[in-house]
Design a protein around this motif. Structure first.
Motif, mmCIF file in Angstrom:
data_model
loop_
_atom_site.group_PDB
_atom_site.id
_atom_site.type_symbol
_atom_site.label_atom_id
_atom_site.label_comp_id
_atom_site.label_asym_id
_atom_site.label_seq_id
_atom_site.Cartn_x
_atom_site.Cartn_y
_atom_site.Cartn_z
ATOM 1 N N LEU A 13 63.485 55.101 -22.860
ATOM 2 C CA LEU A 13 62.722 53.854 -22.815
ATOM 3 C C LEU A 13 62.329 53.401 -24.219
ATOM 4 O O LEU A 13 62.416 52.212 -24.544
ATOM 5 N N PHE A 18 54.447 51.593 -19.444
ATOM 6 C CA PHE A 18 55.279 51.330 -18.279
ATOM 7 C C PHE A 18 54.832 50.038 -17.588
ATOM 8 O O PHE A 18 55.662 49.234 -17.182
ATOM 9 N N ARG A 42 63.202 51.918 -17.819
ATOM 10 C CA ARG A 42 61.894 51.925 -17.162
ATOM 11 C C ARG A 42 62.006 52.551 -15.777
ATOM 12 O O ARG A 42 61.153 53.336 -15.368
#
Length: 192
Positions: free
Chosen positions: A101, A54, A82
């Motif tokens: 993601l 992330f 995200r």
């Protein structure tokens, strides 16, 4: 045998059965608590490596964006995916958001193939290596989490543990599974 001896023998058997029952319940409960904690620890490890990914994504997107401004749709998809990870409130939502993601990052890597200058950029190469290493860590931690969940679920559902599990409200846990369609990953070759 006198009546007193028979009553003492019966009383002793009842006391021993009671003690055995209490010890059995205590052992079953403690086993389930230990396995539950193991799954929580494994999930925390998954979250740690997911957080690393992330954190890498904004730098990766910024690097690609400098080379591929016309690929706004893919960059937007990565940013939205995200953001959905950041909004996830529980384990199930986190798993779903991470799957989105992963798909968006796969599409981003396909875009990268169209830009040879980007593939030779040192910052991009470093970020790509970090992301690749992180993806490997994610895979390892997901496997460990799933193994912990399997052990927990198997114990929880076996006899006589299943009786104690329902008594103390222990529930079966979900594994971290691949998103639907994940079996057809995009083909990316960074060595061209």
């Amino acid at each position: 045998m006198s009546g007193k001896k028979i009553i003492l023998i019966i009383l002793a058997v009842v006391i021993l059965a009671g003690v055995w029952g209490i010890v059995s319940v205590k052992n079953a409960y403690n086993t389930l608590v230990g396995l539950d904690e193991t799954t929580k620890t494994a999930w925390a490890q998954v979250e740690t490596v997911l957080q690393r990914r992330f954190d890498l994504i904004p730098n990766l997107v910024a690097t690609v964006q400098g080379f591929a401004d016309q690929e706004k749709d893919v960059l937007t998809q990565v940013a939205e995916a995200r953001a959905s990870v950041g909004r996830a409130q529980n384990q199930s939502e986190t798993m779903q958001a991470q799957s989105r993601l992963t798909g968006a990052l796969g599409r981003l890597m396909v875009v990268v193939e169209r830009y040879p200058d980007l593939k030779s950029n040192q910052n991009f190469i470093r970020l790509q290596d970090e992301l690749s290493g992180t993806e490997n860590r994610i895979s390892v931690e997901r496997r460990r989490f799933n193994e912990a969940v399997d052990t927990y679920n198997r114990t929880l559902r076996s006899f006589p543990m299943v009786m104690f599990a329902s008594m103390f409200n222990f529930e079966v846990k979900n594994r971290f599974e691949a998103a639907e369609g994940a079996e057809t990953a995009p083909k990316v070759d960074f060595n061209k």
